[in-house]
Each structure stands twice: as structure tokens, then as C-alpha cells.
Enzyme design. Structure first.
Site, mmCIF file in Angstrom:
data_model
loop_
_atom_site.group_PDB
_atom_site.id
_atom_site.type_symbol
_atom_site.label_atom_id
_atom_site.label_comp_id
_atom_site.label_asym_id
_atom_site.label_seq_id
_atom_site.Cartn_x
_atom_site.Cartn_y
_atom_site.Cartn_z
ATOM 1 N N GLY A 21 35.544 30.874 22.296
ATOM 2 C CA GLY A 21 35.966 31.423 24.053
ATOM 3 C C GLY A 21 37.153 32.456 24.621
ATOM 4 N N GLY A 24 40.790 30.934 22.774
ATOM 5 C CA GLY A 24 40.334 29.776 21.588
ATOM 6 C C GLY A 24 39.790 31.081 20.669
ATOM 7 N N SER A 115 45.932 25.617 33.839
ATOM 8 C CA SER A 115 46.221 26.800 34.251
ATOM 9 C C SER A 115 46.528 26.958 35.670
ATOM 10 N N SER A 116 46.799 27.968 36.175
ATOM 11 C CA SER A 116 47.705 28.512 37.385
ATOM 12 C C SER A 116 47.084 27.459 38.681
ATOM 13 N N CYS A 117 45.838 27.409 39.352
ATOM 14 C CA CYS A 117 45.391 26.425 40.420
ATOM 15 C C CYS A 117 45.547 25.310 40.364
ATOM 16 N N TYR A 144 38.470 21.704 39.802
ATOM 17 C CA TYR A 144 38.861 21.728 38.201
ATOM 18 C C TYR A 144 40.220 21.371 38.184
ATOM 19 N N LYS A 148 42.281 19.410 35.858
ATOM 20 C CA LYS A 148 43.899 20.263 34.882
ATOM 21 C C LYS A 148 45.060 19.362 35.222
ATOM 22 N N HIS A 187 35.702 35.613 36.021
ATOM 23 C CA HIS A 187 36.352 35.805 36.926
ATOM 24 C C HIS A 187 36.305 37.038 37.600
ATOM 25 N N ARG A 217 47.096 38.733 42.525
ATOM 26 C CA ARG A 217 46.680 37.847 41.312
ATOM 27 C C ARG A 217 47.993 38.523 40.031
ATOM 28 N N ASP A 277 38.150 34.446 49.365
ATOM 29 C CA ASP A 277 39.087 35.272 48.651
ATOM 30 C C ASP A 277 40.141 34.228 48.009
HETATM 31 N N1 LIG Z 1 39.988 32.663 31.367
HETATM 32 C C1 LIG Z 1 41.428 32.141 32.299
HETATM 33 O O1 LIG Z 1 41.546 33.448 33.136
HETATM 34 C C2 LIG Z 1 42.319 31.258 31.854
HETATM 35 C C3 LIG Z 1 41.977 30.117 31.556
HETATM 36 N N2 LIG Z 1 42.654 28.684 31.157
HETATM 37 C C4 LIG Z 1 42.444 28.030 30.108
HETATM 38 O O2 LIG Z 1 42.307 28.232 28.785
HETATM 39 C C5 LIG Z 1 41.065 27.571 28.279
HETATM 40 C C6 LIG Z 1 40.119 28.537 27.381
HETATM 41 O O3 LIG Z 1 39.511 28.934 28.942
HETATM 42 P P1 LIG Z 1 38.959 30.741 28.192
HETATM 43 O O4 LIG Z 1 38.996 30.440 26.894
HETATM 44 O O5 LIG Z 1 39.026 31.310 29.491
HETATM 45 O O6 LIG Z 1 37.290 30.380 28.419
HETATM 46 P P2 LIG Z 1 35.950 30.630 28.074
HETATM 47 O O7 LIG Z 1 34.717 29.936 28.789
HETATM 48 O O8 LIG Z 1 35.925 31.823 27.486
HETATM 49 O O9 LIG Z 1 35.925 29.342 26.588
HETATM 50 C C7 LIG Z 1 35.419 27.974 27.000
HETATM 51 C C8 LIG Z 1 35.134 27.326 25.226
HETATM 52 O O10 LIG Z 1 35.296 26.010 25.079
HETATM 53 C C9 LIG Z 1 33.732 25.657 24.979
HETATM 54 N N3 LIG Z 1 32.913 24.878 25.718
HETATM 55 C C10 LIG Z 1 33.299 23.832 26.401
HETATM 56 N N4 LIG Z 1 32.405 23.130 26.841
HETATM 57 C C11 LIG Z 1 32.015 22.710 25.475
HETATM 58 C C12 LIG Z 1 31.435 21.060 25.584
HETATM 59 N N5 LIG Z 1 31.324 20.684 26.093
HETATM 60 N N6 LIG Z 1 32.240 21.110 23.991
HETATM 61 C C13 LIG Z 1 32.139 21.897 22.605
HETATM 62 N N7 LIG Z 1 33.287 23.243 23.677
HETATM 63 C C14 LIG Z 1 33.071 23.651 24.636
HETATM 64 C C15 LIG Z 1 32.336 26.451 24.853
HETATM 65 O O11 LIG Z 1 31.613 27.002 24.256
HETATM 66 P P3 LIG Z 1 30.549 26.809 24.761
HETATM 67 O O12 LIG Z 1 30.497 28.253 25.217
HETATM 68 O O13 LIG Z 1 29.125 27.549 23.463
HETATM 69 O O14 LIG Z 1 29.851 26.620 26.162
HETATM 70 C C16 LIG Z 1 33.427 27.893 24.659
HETATM 71 O O15 LIG Z 1 34.106 28.124 23.202
HETATM 72 C C17 LIG Z 1 40.699 26.545 29.461
HETATM 73 O O16 LIG Z 1 41.713 25.376 29.681
HETATM 74 C C18 LIG Z 1 40.773 27.462 30.645
HETATM 75 O O17 LIG Z 1 41.360 26.378 31.705
HETATM 76 C C19 LIG Z 1 43.977 28.782 32.066
HETATM 77 C C20 LIG Z 1 44.108 29.980 32.983
HETATM 78 C C21 LIG Z 1 42.775 31.759 33.150
HETATM 79 C C1 LIG Z 2 42.029 32.026 36.887
HETATM 80 C C2 LIG Z 2 42.040 30.777 38.015
HETATM 81 O O1 LIG Z 2 40.372 31.955 38.199
HETATM 82 C C3 LIG Z 2 39.963 31.152 39.803
HETATM 83 O O2 LIG Z 2 40.455 31.931 40.693
HETATM 84 P P1 LIG Z 2 40.722 32.695 41.076
HETATM 85 O O3 LIG Z 2 42.204 33.213 40.735
HETATM 86 O O4 LIG Z 2 40.257 32.629 42.348
HETATM 87 O O5 LIG Z 2 39.305 33.331 40.848
HETATM 88 P P2 LIG Z 2 38.426 34.509 40.654
HETATM 89 O O6 LIG Z 2 38.854 35.582 38.938
HETATM 90 O O7 LIG Z 2 36.965 34.539 40.571
HETATM 91 O O8 LIG Z 2 38.974 35.822 41.295
HETATM 92 C C4 LIG Z 2 40.563 36.172 42.124
HETATM 93 C C5 LIG Z 2 40.067 37.210 43.589
HETATM 94 O O9 LIG Z 2 39.594 38.355 43.359
HETATM 95 C C6 LIG Z 2 38.111 38.495 43.868
HETATM 96 N N1 LIG Z 2 36.554 39.055 44.051
HETATM 97 C C7 LIG Z 2 36.448 39.795 44.046
HETATM 98 N N2 LIG Z 2 35.132 40.765 43.167
HETATM 99 C C8 LIG Z 2 35.136 39.922 42.691
HETATM 100 C C9 LIG Z 2 34.153 39.946 41.690
HETATM 101 O O10 LIG Z 2 32.727 40.361 41.353
HETATM 102 N N3 LIG Z 2 34.026 38.565 41.071
HETATM 103 C C10 LIG Z 2 35.398 37.391 41.003
HETATM 104 N N4 LIG Z 2 34.823 36.225 39.772
HETATM 105 N N5 LIG Z 2 35.831 37.269 42.462
HETATM 106 C C11 LIG Z 2 35.640 38.665 42.672
HETATM 107 C C12 LIG Z 2 37.997 37.401 44.283
HETATM 108 O O11 LIG Z 2 37.282 37.120 45.441
HETATM 109 C C13 LIG Z 2 39.493 36.514 44.512
HETATM 110 O O12 LIG Z 2 39.724 37.101 45.686
HETATM 111 C C14 LIG Z 2 40.137 29.541 39.266
HETATM 112 O O13 LIG Z 2 38.691 29.111 40.135
HETATM 113 C C15 LIG Z 2 39.867 28.975 39.007
HETATM 114 O O14 LIG Z 2 38.891 29.282 37.611
HETATM 115 C C16 LIG Z 2 41.669 29.498 37.326
HETATM 116 O O15 LIG Z 2 41.985 28.488 36.634
#
Ligand SMILES: NC(=O)C1=CN([C@@H]2O[C@H](COP(=O)(O)OP(=O)(O)OC[C@H]3O[C@@H](n4cnc5c(N)ncnc54)[C@H](OP(=O)(O)O)[C@@H]3O)[C@@H](O)[C@H]2O)C=CC1
Ligand SMILES: C[C@H]1O[C@H](OP(=O)(O)OP(=O)(O)OC[C@H]2O[C@@H](n3cnc4c(=O)[nH]c(N)nc43)[C@H](O)[C@@H]2O)[C@@H](O)[C@@H](O)C1=O
Length: 320
Positions: A21, A24, A115-117, A144, A148, A187, A217, A277
Site C-alpha cells: 500500500g 506500507g 488517522s486524523s479522522c 472508520y 481506528k 482520496h 486539509r 465536503d
Molecule cells: N492514505 C491516507 O491518506 C492515510 C492513511 N492512514 C493509515 O495508514 C494505513 C495505510 O493506509 P494506506 O497505505 O493509505 O492504504 P492502502 O490502501 O494504500 O494500503 C493498505 C494495504 O493493506 C492491505 N490490506 C487490506 N486489507 C487486507 C487484508 N484483509 N489482509 C491483508 N492485507 C490487507 C492492502 O492490500 P490489498 O491492496 O492487496 O488489499 C494494502 O496493501 C492505514 O491504517 C490508514 O488508516 C492514515 C491517515 C491517512
Molecule cells: C485521510 C482521511 O480521508 C477521508 O477524509 P477526507 O479528508 O474528507 O477525504 P478525501 O480526501 O476523500 O476528501 C477531502 C476533501 O476533498 C474533496 N474532494 C474534491 N474532489 C474530490 C475527489 O475527486 N475525490 C475525493 N475523494 N475528494 C474530493 C472532498 O469532497 C472533501 O471535501 C476519510 O474518509 C478517512 O479515510 C481519512 O482518514
């Protein structure tokens, strides 16, 4: 755990869950750069972390010394809103299985990522760690967030009852290479990068952006987050979770203008206000992490350019 001992154990077995991911994969790159040689990695199809028995036998066989839990069901505002059962259920299962088996099989230290949420929708800004559980959550991601919050509390409970070194880091919104560029479920940052890129490639006049553009954000490059995770593994063994942010926030409108510029799209933006939003603002107070000695390095502008280059080489060119 004694502060500083993680960095001295370069051959200790480390399980990075979710290594393909966004987060990771960045943690794996960082650990390898730092000279760690014994990483245990499993893809989702090799080890489904929602299966309690499979997770149990994995830990019994592999006996990792350290665990970084970056596997989760993750998505943007639309995915969170559309699949609430998956976001609460899958995340509770993964984290419960991994945290419990890690403890029972003698893992020395575990890092859980939230996560910040997790914070209330109208938390004080910037949001200190102490704002947890002080008010109602943002409805688009409460399922979610509850999972968390349970993860943080599980780490704290195991620390209290078993004196086990489980810590939690709370990253702000992340981006970078290996992000999810799905048009609806990702996102905002990767979604816009793809949409602007495709609009430019198709000579489109406009790009649709969701919501009003006014939410704020905070964005952190995932390589900075990976650096912070290694720092926390080495330097932090406290009860309370730790915020990991960049301290820099932008409105979604400003973000859209920035992505548009990096991609080189020349058309106009159209706002789809039927889309939610979400939280109006979620700037984290990361002063606790700063006081421990860690600060981020990558600016949003540099991080965006780097991510777009990666997207062109690894997503666009591979499709051609
Ligand atoms: N992205 C962001 O903006 C943010 C992320 N985080 C946190 O960071 C962490 C990682 O997120 P991120 O890297 O973005 O997520 P990704 O979706 O990019 O990666 C998640 C990973 O988890 C694996 N995974 C999911 N379900 C399973 C399962 N059942 N068994 C084994 N592996 C699994 C996925 O594998 P596969 O794809 O093969 O399913 C993938 O490799 C999370 O805890 C998230 O909450 C926190 C704040 C913001
Ligand atoms: C990391 C955090 O991420 C999630 O929260 P979020 O910050 O609201 O996530 P977001 O990135 O999807 O959106 C941010 C803002 O952006 C706007 N926006 C515009 N245009 C697009 C668009 O095209 N896609 C998306 N996704 N959003 C859009 C959207 O409407 C919103 O106002 C949590 O559910 C949770 O997963 C969590 O922890």
C-alpha cells in the site's frame, strides 16, 4: 523498550503489514534504506489479516520481533460513505487479529496507525492528541474512525494490563507513490491528479471537483510519514497516540489549483456541490512529535511534482 534500541537491531525480524500500500511500501523503502535486513512481508492473497486463524498461525510460525501495522481498509470520502460496514468491520478484524496475535507471540513492540479522522468534527484547531473522544465524529467517516479509535484503545489496554509496548501514530491526509488513483474511491489528491491528467490528455475544457472547495486539509508526503514511523519505533514508548502532520493546510480549492498547475491542465474547474465536503478543517497539532525531535522535510509543491512524475512513469506508461 529502551529508547534508541530499534535502530540498533538491523537484523531483527520486522513484519510490515500492508507492504504494497501507500504507507506500507514507503515504510519498507525507509527500513531498507536504513539497513534493516529481515523484513517479513505478506500480500493480501498470501495472508488475509481478517482471518483470525491464519493470523495466529502466521505469528506462531514467523515470530516477528517488531510489527508495523499499515494494512487496513482505506479510502476517501465517497468510499467511506458508501461502504460503512467494510470500513468498520474489516478494520476491526485486521487490527484485533494482528494486535492480539502479536502480543501473544512475544512481539517486542507494535506500531498501530490511525488517522486524523478519529477526532471530533468540530475539534479545536490545531487538534491536540487530547481532543480524542471529546465530541461527535464527522458522519462521512465515523465507521472508520470508530475502528481506528478501538485500535488506539486496544494498544493502550494491552500496555496497561500486560505492560506491552504497543504505540499508535495518527497521520494526517497522506499522498505519494503507490497511492490509490481510483476515480471515485481514492482520496482527493490522487483523484484530482488523475482527473487533471486525463482531462489534459483528452483536451477537455473543464474538470469537475467535488464539494464547495472550502474545506481545509493538511497533507503530508508518505516518505515523511515513513520516516516518522521509524522514528517512533525507535524513540517513543508512551501510552498516548502521537499526531503526525506537516503543519501546512490548504483549502481544497487551493489544492485543486496546485495539482492543475503541476499537471499542466489549462481548462477551468467546475464544483459539484452535490458531493459532501466532510470535515470543515482538520489541522493536527504535531507539537508532541516535534518536541520528541521529528519534523517533516518534503514541501507540498515538491511532493506533488514527485508524485506526478511517479504517476506518469508507473501508472500512465504501464497502461500504454
Ligand atoms: N492514505 C491516507 O491518506 C492515510 C492513511 N492512514 C493509515 O495508514 C494505513 C495505510 O493506509 P494506506 O497505505 O493509505 O492504504 P492502502 O490502501 O494504500 O494500503 C493498505 C494495504 O493493506 C492491505 N490490506 C487490506 N486489507 C487486507 C487484508 N484483509 N489482509 C491483508 N492485507 C490487507 C492492502 O492490500 P490489498 O491492496 O492487496 O488489499 C494494502 O496493501 C492505514 O491504517 C490508514 O488508516 C492514515 C491517515 C491517512
Ligand atoms: C485521510 C482521511 O480521508 C477521508 O477524509 P477526507 O479528508 O474528507 O477525504 P478525501 O480526501 O476523500 O476528501 C477531502 C476533501 O476533498 C474533496 N474532494 C474534491 N474532489 C474530490 C475527489 O475527486 N475525490 C475525493 N475523494 N475528494 C474530493 C472532498 O469532497 C472533501 O471535501 C476519510 O474518509 C478517512 O479515510 C481519512 O482518514
Amino acid at each position: 523498550m529502551k529508547s534508541g534500541s530499534f535502530m540498533l537491531e538491523k537484523s531483527a525480524k520486522i513484519f510490515v503489514a500492508g507492504h504494497r500500500g501507500l504507507v506500507g511500501s514507503a515504510i519498507v523503502r525507509k527500513l531498507q534504506d536504513q539497513g534493516f535486513t529481515n523484513l517479513v512481508l505478506r500480500t493480501h492473497s498470501e495472508l488475509d489479516l481478517t482471518s483470525q486463524s491464519d493470523v495466529e498461525s502466521f505469528f506462531a510460525t514467523e515470530k516477528p520481533v517488531y510489527v508495523i501495522l499499515a494494512a487496513a481498509k482505506v479510502g476517501g470520502i465517497h468510499a467511506n460513505n458508501t461502504y460503512p460496514a467494510d470500513f468498520i468491520g474489516v478494520n476491526l478484524q485486521i487490527q484485533t487479529n494482528v494486535i492480539h496475535s502479536a502480543y501473544t507471540h512475544g512481539v517486542k513492540k507494535l506500531l498501530f496507525l490511525g488517522s486524523s479522522c478519529i477526532y471530533p468534527k468540530f475539534a479545536p484547531q490545531p487538534i491536540p492528541e487530547s481532543a480524542l473522544l471529546t465530541g461527535p465524529l464527522e458522519p462521512t467517516n465515523e465507521w472508520y474512525a470508530i475502528a481506528k479509535i478501538a485500535g488506539i484503545k486496544m494498544c493502550q489496554a494491552y500496555r496497561l494490563q500486560h505492560q506491552w509496548d504497543a504505540i499508535s501514530g495518527m497521520p494526517t491526509n497522506l499522498y505519494g507513490q503507490n497511492d490509490n488513483f481510483h476515480p471515485e474511491n481514492s482520496h482527493v489528491l490522487p483523484a484530482l491528479m488523475r482527473r487533471f491528467h486525463e482531462a489534459k490528455a483528452n483536451n477537455a475544457d473543464e474538470v469537475v471537483v467535488w464539494g464547495s472547495g472550502s474545506p481545509l486539509r493538511e497533507f503530508l508526503h508518505v516518505d515523511d510519514l515513513a520516516d516518522a514511523c521509524v522514528f517512533l519505533m525507535d524513540q517513543y514508548s508512551g501510552f498516548e497516540h502521537v499526531n503526525v502532520g506537516s503543519g501546512v493546510e490548504v483549502t481544497i480549492k487551493e489544492l485543486a489549483e496546485l495539482v492543475k498547475e503541476v499537471v499542466g491542465f489549462k481548462g477551468k474547474l467546475v464544483w459539484d456541490t452535490t458531493k459532501p465536503d466532510g470535515t470543515p478543517r482538520k489541522l493536527m497539532d504535531s507539537s508532541k512529535l516535534a518536541s520528541l525531535g521529528w519534523t517533516p522535510k518534503i514541501s507540498l509543491k515538491d511532493g506533488l511534482s514527485q508524485t506526478y512524475e511517479w504517476y506518469l512513469e508507473n501508472v500512465v506508461q504501464k497502461k500504454q
